[in-house]
Write a protein that holds these residues in place. Structure first.
Motif, mmCIF file in Angstrom:
data_model
loop_
_atom_site.group_PDB
_atom_site.id
_atom_site.type_symbol
_atom_site.label_atom_id
_atom_site.label_comp_id
_atom_site.label_asym_id
_atom_site.label_seq_id
_atom_site.Cartn_x
_atom_site.Cartn_y
_atom_site.Cartn_z
ATOM 1 N N GLN A 1 -1.557 -10.947 -5.130
ATOM 2 C CA GLN A 1 -1.759 -11.171 -3.696
ATOM 3 C C GLN A 1 -1.862 -9.823 -3.005
ATOM 4 O OE1 GLN A 1 0.958 -12.218 0.146
ATOM 5 N NE2 GLN A 1 1.347 -13.509 -1.641
ATOM 6 N N VAL A 2 -2.940 -9.610 -2.292
ATOM 7 C CA VAL A 2 -3.093 -8.372 -1.525
ATOM 8 C C VAL A 2 -2.422 -8.580 -0.170
ATOM 9 C CG1 VAL A 2 -4.703 -6.799 -0.393
ATOM 10 C CG2 VAL A 2 -5.215 -7.685 -2.679
ATOM 11 N N GLU B 1 -12.374 -4.419 2.672
ATOM 12 C CA GLU B 1 -12.816 -3.501 1.627
ATOM 13 C C GLU B 1 -11.796 -3.453 0.482
ATOM 14 O OE1 GLU B 1 -14.820 -0.686 -0.631
ATOM 15 O OE2 GLU B 1 -15.508 -2.008 0.971
ATOM 16 N N LEU B 2 -10.521 -3.432 0.824
ATOM 17 C CA LEU B 2 -9.485 -3.389 -0.211
ATOM 18 C C LEU B 2 -9.522 -4.645 -1.065
ATOM 19 C CD1 LEU B 2 -7.002 -2.151 -1.533
ATOM 20 C CD2 LEU B 2 -5.603 -3.169 0.299
ATOM 21 N N VAL B 3 -9.614 -5.795 -0.442
ATOM 22 C CA VAL B 3 -9.633 -7.045 -1.204
ATOM 23 C C VAL B 3 -10.859 -7.098 -2.116
ATOM 24 C CG1 VAL B 3 -9.773 -9.556 -1.036
ATOM 25 C CG2 VAL B 3 -8.286 -8.281 0.521
ATOM 26 N N THR C 1 0.823 -1.216 0.000
ATOM 27 C CA THR C 1 0.000 0.000 0.000
ATOM 28 C C THR C 1 0.850 1.258 0.000
ATOM 29 O OG1 THR C 1 -1.740 -1.200 1.172
ATOM 30 C CG2 THR C 1 -1.858 1.206 1.203
ATOM 31 N N ALA C 2 1.902 1.285 0.806
ATOM 32 C CA ALA C 2 2.745 2.476 0.884
ATOM 33 C C ALA C 2 3.445 2.734 -0.441
ATOM 34 C CB ALA C 2 3.760 2.325 2.010
ATOM 35 N N LEU C 3 3.959 1.691 -1.072
ATOM 36 C CA LEU C 3 4.680 1.875 -2.330
ATOM 37 C C LEU C 3 3.754 2.289 -3.472
ATOM 38 C CD1 LEU C 3 7.203 -1.117 -2.291
ATOM 39 C CD2 LEU C 3 7.702 1.310 -1.935
ATOM 40 N N GLY D 1 -2.739 4.385 -5.440
ATOM 41 C CA GLY D 1 -3.550 3.401 -4.746
ATOM 42 C C GLY D 1 -3.341 1.987 -5.263
ATOM 43 N N VAL D 2 -3.721 1.043 -4.430
ATOM 44 C CA VAL D 2 -3.515 -0.360 -4.762
ATOM 45 C C VAL D 2 -4.369 -0.798 -5.944
ATOM 46 C CG1 VAL D 2 -3.871 -2.719 -3.913
ATOM 47 C CG2 VAL D 2 -2.786 -1.010 -2.440
#
Length: 225
Positions: A52-53, A65-67, A28-30, A35-36
């Motif tokens: 892969q998350v 939520e992200l997945v 996430t940071a990179l 955004g992812v």
């Protein structure tokens, strides 16, 4: 209850769609302001074959939520979606699989929980880890780190290509395909060809790139050269 072997999965399952040639692990940071989700979209357009998350610092609901958003972004593609560590999130989000580390839940117990259809991977860093792995419960192994990487500062000592070759040979005896992870970039991915790997994992090479699609395409081309 016996462990359900990976080989017992039904035709058309995620396991049959799983292509680890270029396996993206998100950071996430990179990914930064892009955004992812947008990074994943671009990376898949560039040739990423599995996602892969991984979001170690996210709260459970944030990760769920992200997945789900990444799952929606992958709709209509053959790219499988795995979740790092969080078995519950993978099940709730309808992901294709889970990737476990050595300190996560035991793989054989996770297999009994999730049933035969979810992909299940396990990280290993040496031959002993391969021999201890419950092969009947697993679909693949993540081997590394190959080289030192800032995305995993507490990882085991780097294996280097020769160490990877030894681990992959041990995994082949147990019919477990392997993907290499850790410090893999365009300038060194060629050193991993000929080692018996099914593919390579990338994190910063794609997540931190100005153009994730171009970065993914370049890495895949060098891997397949």
């Amino acid at each position: 209850m016996p462990v359900v072997p990976a080989a017992g999965r039904a035709p058309g399952s995620a396991r049959e769609r799983f292509d680890p040639s270029l396996y993206l692990v998100t950071d996430t940071a990179l990914c930064g302001e892009r955004g992812v989700v947008d990074t994943v979209r671009a990376a898949v357009a560039g040739g990423v074959t599995a996602v892969q998350v991984r979001a170690k610092d996210a709260a459970d609901r944030e990760l769920l939520e992200l997945v789900r958003r990444v799952r929606d972004a992958l709709a209509g593609t053959d790219v499988v979606l795995l979740v790092d560590d969080a078995v519950d999130v993978a099940l709730l989000a309808g992901a294709d699989g889970v990737h476990l580390g050595q300190s996560d839940l035991p793989a054989e117990e996770v297999r009994r929980l999730v049933g035969p259809d979810l992909l299940l991977g396990l990280s290993v860093s040496d031959v002993a880890g391969v021999r201890a792995a419950p092969a009947g419960a697993l679909d693949y192994l993540g081997v590394g780190p190959v080289w030192a990487t800032p995305t995993k500062p507490l990882a085991a000592p780097p294996l280097g290509p020769d160490g990877v070759r030894e681990v992959v040979a041990a995994a082949a005896e147990r019919a477990l395909p392997c993907v290499a992870i850790g410090g893999v970039h365009g300038h060194n991915v060629g050193q991993l060809r000929g080692l018996g790997l099914a593919g390579t994992c990338t994190v910063s090479e794609v997540c931190a790139a100005d153009d994730p699609a171009a970065a993914a395409a370049g890495l895949l081309a060098r891997w397949r050269a």
